[in-house]
Design a protein around this motif. Structure first.
Motif, PDB file in Angstrom:
ATOM      1  N   ASN A   1       0.401  -1.069   0.322  1.00  0.00           N
ATOM      2  CA  ASN A   1      -0.063  -0.249   0.377  1.00  0.00           C
ATOM      3  C   ASN A   1       1.182   1.408   0.313  1.00  0.00           C
ATOM      4  O   ASN A   1       0.530   2.514  -0.970  1.00  0.00           O
ATOM      5  CB  ASN A   1      -1.204   0.062   1.041  1.00  0.00           C
ATOM      6  N   LEU A   2       2.331   1.536   0.466  1.00  0.00           N
ATOM      7  CA  LEU A   2       2.683   2.461   0.933  1.00  0.00           C
ATOM      8  C   LEU A   2       3.553   2.367  -1.094  1.00  0.00           C
ATOM      9  O   LEU A   2       3.345   3.530  -0.873  1.00  0.00           O
ATOM     10  CB  LEU A   2       3.662   2.267   1.551  1.00  0.00           C
ATOM     11  N   ARG A   3       3.699   1.605  -1.229  1.00  0.00           N
ATOM     12  CA  ARG A   3       4.319   1.188  -2.610  1.00  0.00           C
ATOM     13  C   ARG A   3       3.738   1.670  -3.565  1.00  0.00           C
ATOM     14  O   ARG A   3       4.097   3.183  -3.986  1.00  0.00           O
ATOM     15  CB  ARG A   3       5.177  -0.480  -2.727  1.00  0.00           C
ATOM     16  N   LEU A   4       2.358   1.779  -3.693  1.00  0.00           N
ATOM     17  CA  LEU A   4       1.072   2.072  -4.802  1.00  0.00           C
ATOM     18  C   LEU A   4       0.955   3.879  -4.322  1.00  0.00           C
ATOM     19  O   LEU A   4       1.075   4.393  -5.383  1.00  0.00           O
ATOM     20  CB  LEU A   4       0.391   1.248  -4.510  1.00  0.00           C
ATOM     21  N   ALA A   5       1.402   4.367  -2.736  1.00  0.00           N
ATOM     22  CA  ALA A   5       0.708   5.730  -2.679  1.00  0.00           C
ATOM     23  C   ALA A   5       1.615   6.536  -2.889  1.00  0.00           C
ATOM     24  O   ALA A   5       1.879   7.509  -3.364  1.00  0.00           O
ATOM     25  CB  ALA A   5       0.799   5.883  -1.364  1.00  0.00           C
ATOM     26  N   VAL A   6       2.839   6.256  -3.002  1.00  0.00           N
ATOM     27  CA  VAL A   6       4.309   6.594  -2.713  1.00  0.00           C
ATOM     28  C   VAL A   6       4.460   6.712  -4.727  1.00  0.00           C
ATOM     29  O   VAL A   6       4.710   8.099  -4.887  1.00  0.00           O
ATOM     30  CB  VAL A   6       5.334   6.070  -2.591  1.00  0.00           C
ATOM     31  N   ILE A   7       4.167   5.530  -5.098  1.00  0.00           N
ATOM     32  CA  ILE A   7       4.597   5.636  -6.772  1.00  0.00           C
ATOM     33  C   ILE A   7       2.923   6.619  -7.441  1.00  0.00           C
ATOM     34  O   ILE A   7       3.457   7.588  -8.099  1.00  0.00           O
ATOM     35  CB  ILE A   7       3.834   4.149  -7.214  1.00  0.00           C
ATOM     36  N   GLN A   8       2.551   6.533  -6.547  1.00  0.00           N
ATOM     37  CA  GLN A   8       1.263   7.651  -7.379  1.00  0.00           C
ATOM     38  C   GLN A   8       1.876   8.953  -7.461  1.00  0.00           C
ATOM     39  O   GLN A   8       1.157  10.066  -8.180  1.00  0.00           O
ATOM     40  CB  GLN A   8       0.094   6.904  -7.110  1.00  0.00           C
ATOM     41  N   ALA A   9       2.125   9.387  -6.212  1.00  0.00           N
ATOM     42  CA  ALA A   9       2.555  10.798  -5.593  1.00  0.00           C
ATOM     43  C   ALA A   9       4.370  11.660  -6.133  1.00  0.00           C
ATOM     44  O   ALA A   9       3.335  12.716  -6.832  1.00  0.00           O
ATOM     45  CB  ALA A   9       2.848  10.987  -3.962  1.00  0.00           C
ATOM     46  N   TYR A  10       4.866  10.650  -6.413  1.00  0.00           N
ATOM     47  CA  TYR A  10       6.012  11.098  -7.142  1.00  0.00           C
ATOM     48  C   TYR A  10       6.227  10.179  -8.368  1.00  0.00           C
ATOM     49  O   TYR A  10       7.546  10.627  -8.935  1.00  0.00           O
ATOM     50  CB  TYR A  10       6.697  10.998  -5.986  1.00  0.00           C
ATOM     51  N   LYS A  11       5.446   9.800  -8.898  1.00  0.00           N
ATOM     52  CA  LYS A  11       5.718   8.915 -10.171  1.00  0.00           C
ATOM     53  C   LYS A  11       6.740   8.619 -10.594  1.00  0.00           C
ATOM     54  O   LYS A  11       7.420   9.162 -11.482  1.00  0.00           O
ATOM     55  CB  LYS A  11       5.176  10.508 -10.997  1.00  0.00           C
ATOM     56  N   ILE A  12       7.138   7.339  -9.564  1.00  0.00           N
ATOM     57  CA  ILE A  12       8.383   6.947  -9.471  1.00  0.00           C
ATOM     58  C   ILE A  12       8.276   5.759 -10.693  1.00  0.00           C
ATOM     59  O   ILE A  12       7.278   5.058 -10.326  1.00  0.00           O
ATOM     60  CB  ILE A  12       8.581   6.373  -7.990  1.00  0.00           C
ATOM     61  N   THR A  13       9.088   5.825 -11.178  1.00  0.00           N
ATOM     62  CA  THR A  13      10.024   4.033 -11.667  1.00  0.00           C
ATOM     63  C   THR A  13      10.040   3.261 -11.070  1.00  0.00           C
ATOM     64  O   THR A  13      10.540   3.082 -10.460  1.00  0.00           O
ATOM     65  CB  THR A  13      11.369   4.843 -12.745  1.00  0.00           C
ATOM     66  N   VAL A  14       8.999   2.612 -11.850  1.00  0.00           N
ATOM     67  CA  VAL A  14       8.193   1.179 -10.708  1.00  0.00           C
ATOM     68  C   VAL A  14       8.756   0.006 -12.688  1.00  0.00           C
ATOM     69  O   VAL A  14       9.223  -1.270 -11.993  1.00  0.00           O
ATOM     70  CB  VAL A  14       6.703   1.067 -10.357  1.00  0.00           C
TER      71      VAL A  14
END
Length: 292
Positions: free
Chosen positions: A66-79
């Motif tokens: 859940n934390l990973r998904l939230a950070v990805i969404q907020a900061y547009k992190i490369t996954v």
């Protein structure tokens, strides 16, 4: 799998898990200010508390995801890689930047390994590496591990970091495993579970064991170009995910709608951003704004 019934089964892995959770909170606090940052910090704190309380693996895994998904969404992190990684380049980088500590073959026995605390990882350690996704290796290469000799290699281009992560992930697998995986892949196995780069990098070998896809994953990690043959048009992927998001939202399933919407951006539109910038940057910005 490091904790069962409140008992730590693998102290080294448990301490590393706790360190990563602690480091995650520190890194989130240092990120550029966003409205979502306070909630991200709260989630990071809860994750660390679950680990300290020796909660079961499912609880910790759910909190981490859940934390990973939230950070990805907020900061547009490369996954996931934006293009097929080059394992020859990964091997070259390993020799130049990693072999001194991890050894030329990745057994943790390099000339500088003696006396290091903790010892450099042995990438042939099956118990350890079966828990490591390629995405996790990419993050370790990018961020380093605080309090250890493992430094950050964020200065390397993103494509190089992915190539290095892919190469490291292949060190645990044998030629026989990869050959078996190739045969299974050609027979159609794994197309649904491992059919794109994001699926391949986000799952650790332990996560695909039950489906019997460990060998397929080993083959694809060593030969990621095999995914190109079934890769869909990124814009079509975006359209499909957005349609799924809308359908889920209409059914009142906001959590799934959110995940589909994020997927529409990360697995589809993001892959054509650079190309679209060259053709029509205002259009790219406009689409991106609407998707957000």
């Amino acid at each position: 799998e490091f904790v069962q019934n409140g008992e730590v089964l693998n102290p080294e892995e448990y301490e590393e898990q706790l360190e990563f959770a602690t480091q995650s909170a520190t890194l989130i606090a240092e990120l550029p200010a966003l409205p979502q940052q306070a909630d991200l910090l709260k989630q990071a704190t809860q994750l660390r508390e679950h680990i300290l309380a020796k909660a079961d693996g499912k609880t910790v895994s759910a909190a981490a995801n859940n934390l990973r998904l939230a950070v990805i969404q907020a900061y547009k992190i490369t996954v996931a890689p934006k293009d097929i990684p080059d394992l020859n380049r990964g091997a070259q980088l390993f020799g130049e930047t990693c072999a001194a500590c991890h050894g030329s073959t990745g057994h943790g026995d390099g000339p500088l390994a003696k006396g290091l605390e903790p010892e450099p990882s042995n990438f042939h350690d099956q118990d350890r590496m079966r828990m490591r996704s390629i995405y996790g290796l990419y993050n370790t290469i990018t961020l380093g591990v605080n309090g250890t000799p493992m430094q950050s290699y964020a200065q390397l281009p993103e494509a190089d970091r992915w190539s290095l992560a892919f190469y490291v992930s292949t060190l645990r697998s044998t030629t026989e495993q990869q050959t078996s995986g190739e045969q299974s892949w050609q027979q159609g196995r794994g197309k649904t579970e491992l059919g794109n780069l994001k699926q391949l990098v986000m799952q650790a070998p332990a996560e695909v064991e039950q489906a019997g896809l460990t060998d397929v994953q080993a083959y694809l990690a060593a030969h990621p170009a095999s995914l190109k043959a079934i890769a869909g048009n990124p814009l079509n992927i975006s359209r499909e995910r957005l349609a799924s998001a809308l359908a889920a939202y209409r059914e009142g399933d906001e959590a799934n709608a959110r995940q589909h919407a994020i997927s529409a951006y990360l697995e589809g539109f993001e892959l054509v951003e650079n190309s679209l910038d060259n053709l029509d940057k205002p259009l790219r910005l406009n689409i991106e704004r609407h998707m957000m």
